[in-house]
Design an enzyme around this catalytic site. Structure first.
Site, mmCIF file in Angstrom:
data_model
loop_
_atom_site.group_PDB
_atom_site.id
_atom_site.type_symbol
_atom_site.label_atom_id
_atom_site.label_comp_id
_atom_site.label_asym_id
_atom_site.label_seq_id
_atom_site.Cartn_x
_atom_site.Cartn_y
_atom_site.Cartn_z
ATOM 1 N N GLU A 123 22.363 59.162 39.243
ATOM 2 C CA GLU A 123 21.892 58.379 38.086
ATOM 3 C C GLU A 123 22.424 59.011 36.816
ATOM 4 O O GLU A 123 22.898 60.145 36.848
ATOM 5 C CB GLU A 123 20.356 58.334 38.093
ATOM 6 C CG GLU A 123 19.744 59.682 37.828
ATOM 7 C CD GLU A 123 18.396 59.906 38.510
ATOM 8 O OE1 GLU A 123 18.167 59.379 39.601
ATOM 9 O OE2 GLU A 123 17.593 60.637 37.920
ATOM 10 N N LYS A 125 22.731 60.980 33.291
ATOM 11 C CA LYS A 125 22.033 62.083 32.630
ATOM 12 C C LYS A 125 21.829 61.667 31.183
ATOM 13 O O LYS A 125 22.774 61.653 30.388
ATOM 14 C CB LYS A 125 22.865 63.365 32.725
ATOM 15 C CG LYS A 125 22.159 64.571 32.163
ATOM 16 C CD LYS A 125 22.897 65.836 32.547
ATOM 17 C CE LYS A 125 22.152 67.085 32.117
ATOM 18 N NZ LYS A 125 21.809 67.142 30.704
ATOM 19 N N ASP A 127 20.897 61.519 27.370
ATOM 20 C CA ASP A 127 21.047 62.544 26.347
ATOM 21 C C ASP A 127 19.972 62.370 25.280
ATOM 22 O O ASP A 127 20.171 61.678 24.287
ATOM 23 C CB ASP A 127 22.448 62.413 25.728
ATOM 24 C CG ASP A 127 22.859 63.705 25.059
ATOM 25 O OD1 ASP A 127 22.117 64.698 25.185
ATOM 26 O OD2 ASP A 127 23.915 63.712 24.412
ATOM 27 N N TYR A 236 12.699 59.463 35.196
ATOM 28 C CA TYR A 236 13.614 59.683 36.310
ATOM 29 C C TYR A 236 13.135 60.656 37.380
ATOM 30 O O TYR A 236 13.880 60.994 38.284
ATOM 31 C CB TYR A 236 14.966 60.148 35.793
ATOM 32 C CG TYR A 236 14.883 61.258 34.772
ATOM 33 C CD1 TYR A 236 14.393 62.502 35.102
ATOM 34 C CD2 TYR A 236 15.316 61.048 33.460
ATOM 35 C CE1 TYR A 236 14.308 63.509 34.179
ATOM 36 C CE2 TYR A 236 15.248 62.057 32.519
ATOM 37 C CZ TYR A 236 14.744 63.282 32.882
ATOM 38 O OH TYR A 236 14.666 64.280 31.957
ATOM 39 N N LYS A 334 28.670 67.172 34.353
ATOM 40 C CA LYS A 334 28.868 67.014 32.910
ATOM 41 C C LYS A 334 30.186 66.304 32.632
ATOM 42 O O LYS A 334 31.211 66.660 33.206
ATOM 43 C CB LYS A 334 28.885 68.385 32.226
ATOM 44 C CG LYS A 334 27.601 69.161 32.398
ATOM 45 C CD LYS A 334 26.526 68.674 31.484
ATOM 46 C CE LYS A 334 26.473 69.560 30.259
ATOM 47 N NZ LYS A 334 25.321 69.272 29.421
ATOM 48 N N CYS A 428 37.851 83.460 -6.045
ATOM 49 C CA CYS A 428 36.663 82.888 -5.421
ATOM 50 C C CYS A 428 36.426 81.484 -5.979
ATOM 51 O O CYS A 428 36.388 81.309 -7.202
ATOM 52 C CB CYS A 428 35.459 83.776 -5.712
ATOM 53 S SG CYS A 428 33.917 83.004 -5.236
ATOM 54 N N CYS A 431 32.836 81.911 -8.142
ATOM 55 C CA CYS A 431 32.683 82.748 -9.334
ATOM 56 C C CYS A 431 34.024 83.108 -9.967
ATOM 57 O O CYS A 431 34.062 83.789 -10.986
ATOM 58 C CB CYS A 431 31.891 84.004 -9.000
ATOM 59 S SG CYS A 431 32.831 85.180 -8.011
ATOM 60 N N CYS A 446 35.106 87.492 -1.289
ATOM 61 C CA CYS A 446 34.752 87.667 -2.694
ATOM 62 C C CYS A 446 33.848 88.888 -2.728
ATOM 63 O O CYS A 446 32.844 88.935 -2.010
ATOM 64 C CB CYS A 446 33.991 86.430 -3.177
ATOM 65 S SG CYS A 446 33.146 86.713 -4.738
ATOM 66 N N CYS A 451 28.076 87.031 -7.222
ATOM 67 C CA CYS A 451 28.610 85.679 -7.018
ATOM 68 C C CYS A 451 27.481 84.737 -6.595
ATOM 69 O O CYS A 451 26.745 85.022 -5.641
ATOM 70 C CB CYS A 451 29.701 85.714 -5.956
ATOM 71 S SG CYS A 451 30.239 84.094 -5.421
#
Ligand code: IVH
Length: 690
Positions: A123, A125, A127, A236, A334, A428, A431, A446, A451
């Site tokens: 059957e 699976k 999710d 199930y 899977k 950065c 800053c 940085c 900052c």
């Protein structure tokens, strides 16, 4: 429709028998609509009948029964989510990924059972989020979340909002007095799209995928919100049956096979995978069915992440038994990672807590394996080079199950010359100070500790669950208070101007009180949490515990030379240097003094929590699934008795405590003679010898 004629006609017609019949009619239409997806009446007609029942019950409260269709609506007042134990533990499933894994599974099952061919039921699976339902004397009495598998939370009121779950079902017809049923709460692809449209229209962030939408609803305070999400449920598995006195055995009953259980659930009005299931002999048709279903997964109205293969005969299931983690009679197959191509539009550079600058690829949004992907981290400059990424490129992306989406590769053959090189910034992005990169590292950083980006990320880390665990603070509040100028650094968390916050939208009296008491409570957190919360580079939770155990007071670190730190478990050159640097930095010390003056615990209070010194000086590592204790409980127990937890197998490890399904750590430990390999029971013996 004959019943419509009843409405508003004659009060004398209101008698228990007729109202019971009306309830039955409504249930039947709910079933046609929610379970079979084949309604027989219009929404309008259904609503008319429903409202008539509602009015009648209001005028004649003695007619209300707990399985009346009107009784699904609950109020947030009776939501308490108490913890309850499952009748049978909720196990997980072992995974398989290809035909070979399935053949292996079949071989083992045949060997264990001595059978030549096994009958399987396959059957989808689903999710979503797993739940457990208990019906007693035909009534739904409890719905529970999975929790840790042994205990879950009572979410009955919320589950009653899901119309495909019957409030009552005629189990007694089969001699069943009590039954525990397992299933998955899901949100259909269509409901997910609609719900997200609603959110976007209200200027709210859309949800990431149908699974999150389903699991996020289970513990919602307001059942009406749950109802609004239009959830669905597939049931199930029957995990427990208690027969009434008339029947002592299940022989010859529908419950002697798994497919029979699905049929029984379907017959009683549940949405079981009755139409989706397939019963076959031997493993080859199982493989064929799984691959076939995978090919058609996109045409299904809901998300599935694989198939589940179950031995059909329940007596054989019992014979095969289970490990502490999964049954030996079932396995999940899977599906493969889903891939999609999209366009890389830009690269954004984000600054993290440690100043690391991470490039994030901004993509044309694509729906991939249940989520809409619009940005993906591309880690660092080298990674970008390796994958040969350019702005404007078509890229192949992939997502396997829960895994974060990744860029597999760029598709240079689709370039038209308009693509741009990705230029890494020299400054950065927040800053504007110059970025640095150590030779041995791939990351640009940085190093300005003032900052803004770093300051905010550090505070987010400080309040987080694994650090100081200041409940109800969270990332959103840190950002909000920072932007409003109400919070500028870590000590500021303990100096918030509550009068100002009280005036903000979303901060009622109650939530303000909660925030305030959570902040207050965090002042007493054990020293290892504070050390972890400081966000010292390379200091994770385990190292933070080692460090906390090595001192009486956090300021002791200001006197410890690097060489001394190196003697500690798990502390290598890099880590020692980083800790030393942190405690040599004046600004950091100033911050710690400030925290001290605000009442934060900087002393090691460990002595009070030490239950014994039975394990003094010994190091422990736990691996595999434990039976009696949770991993965290076992670790705490070791520590409370003077032991120390280490994070890896090395010659410094004294005891490896092995649960079921232990893997590479056990193999590694076997090669080091000095490590004692013991079971969970032997560990418990060490802690409290009889
Ligand atoms: S049977 C002892 N059947 O998958 C048997 N599980 O990875 C327990 N799931 O925790 C589960 N669809 O939440 C089973 N048709 C299905 C399923 C299913 C989804 C979920 C379930 C379980 C998880 C294991």
């Amino acid at each position: 429709m004959e019943f419509l004629a009843l409405i508003n006609v004659n009060k004398d017609l209101v008698c228990p028998e007729r109202i019971d019949l009306l309830k039955e009619v409504l249930r039947f239409h709910e079933y046609r609509y929610y379970v079979m997806s084949e309604p027989l009446v219009s929404d309008f007609e259904y609503d008319q009948l429903y409202q008539f029942l509602q009015r009648t019950e209001k005028e004649n409260p003695e007619l209300i029964t707990s399985d009346s269709p009107t009784q699904r609506v609950g109020s947030s007042l009776n939501q308490n989510f108490i913890t309850v134990q499952h009748l049978v533990p909720m196990l997980s499933l072992d995974n398989s990924y290809n035909a070979e894994d399935l053949t292996d599974f079949d071989r083992k099952a045949r060997e264990l059972s001595g059978l030549e061919t096994i009958e399987y039921c396959i059957e989808p699976k689903f999710d979503g989020a797993s739940i457990s339902l208990i019906y007693e004397n035909d009534m739904l009495v409890r719905a529970t979340t999975r929790g840790d598998g042994v205990e879950g939370e009572d979410i009955t009121t919320n589950i009653k909002q899901i119309r495909s779950i019957p409030l009552s079902a005629l189990f007694s017809k089969y001699g069943i007095k009590q039954i525990e049923i397992r299933g998955e709460i899901i949100m259909s692809k269509q409901s997910f799209t609609r719900y997200n449209e609603q959110l976007v229209a209200q200027n709210l962030a859309p949800l990431a995928n149908p699974r999150n939408a389903a699991s996020g609803s289970l513990r919602m305070k307001d059942p009406k919100e749950v109802a609004n999400r239009n959830l669905d449920a597939f049931l199930y598995h029957v995990s427990y049956v208690l027969l009434d006195d008339r029947r002592q055995t299940t022989d010859g009953q529908p419950l002697s096979t798994h497919s029979g259980s699905l049929q029984l659930l379907w017959d009683l009005g549940f949405r079981s995978p009755q139409k989706e299931k397939r019963v076959v002999q031997g493993i080859q048709p199982v493989i064929d069915y799984c691959l076939n279903f995978e090919a058609g997964r996109d045409n299904l109205p809901y998300e599935i992440d694989g198939m589940v293969v179950k031995v059909n005969d329940i007596t054989l299931q019992e014979k095969l038994g289970m490990t502490s983690h999964h049954p030996r009679w079932a396995i999940a197959f899977k599906f493969k990672a889903r891939q999609a191509t999209t366009r890389l539009r830009a690269i954004e550079f984000q600054v993290g807590r440690t100043g690391a600058v991470t490039p994030v690829a901004k993509l044309d949004p694509v729906y991939l394996g249940g989520v809409t992907v619009s940005s993906i981290s591309v880690h660092n400059e080298e990674y970008i080079k390796e994958k040969d990424l350019k702005i404007g490129d078509s890229v192949l992306i992939e997502r396997a199950g829960d895994v974060i989406p990744q860029i597999v590769k760029s598709l240079p053959e689709l370039r038209d010359g308009t693509e741009d090189e990705i230029l890494f910034p020299k400054q950065c992005p927040v800053c504007k100070s110059e970025l640095f990169k150590e030779e041995t590292e791939a990351v640009w950083r940085c190093i300005n500790i003032e900052c803004e980006a770093q300051v905010v990320e550090k505070m987010i880390h400080f309040v987080s669950k694994d650090a100081m665990d200041i409940k109800s603070f969270g990332e959103a509040n840190v950002r909000k208070f920072y932007e409003m100028g109400l919070l500028k650094d870590i000590p500021g968390i303990y100096e918030l101007a509550y009068e100002q916050i009280g005036g903000l939208e979303g901060f009622g009296k109650k939530s303000l009180e909660n925030l305030q008491s959570a902040i207050e409570a965090s002042k007493q957190q054990p020293l290892h949490r504070l050390i972890y919360a400081l966000g010292i580079r390379f200091v994770g939770e385990t190292t933070a515990k080692t460090l906390a155990n090595a001192v009486e007071h956090v300021f002791d670190f200001t006197k410890k030379p690097e060489e001394e730190l190196l003697l500690l478990e798990d502390v290598g050159v890099k880590v020692a240097k980083s800790i030393h640097q942190f405690f040599m930095n004046e600004q950091n010390i100033e911050m710690l003094h400030k925290l001290q003056s605000l009442g934060i615990q900087l002393k090691n209070e460990k002595k009070e929590t030490v239950a014994s010194t039975a394990l003094q000086g010994q190091t422990f590592l736990f691996t595999g699934t434990l039976n009696k204790l949770k991993r965290s409980e076992a670790e705490a127990l070791a520590e409370q008795n003077g032991g120390q937890i280490v994070s890896g197998v090395s010659s410094k490890l004294n005891y490896l405590v092995v649960g079921e399904d232990a893997g590479s750590k056990l193999e590694k430990a076997k090669k080091i003679n000095t490590i004692k390999i013991i079971s969970e029971d032997e560990f418990l013996q060490l802690v409290s010898p009889e």
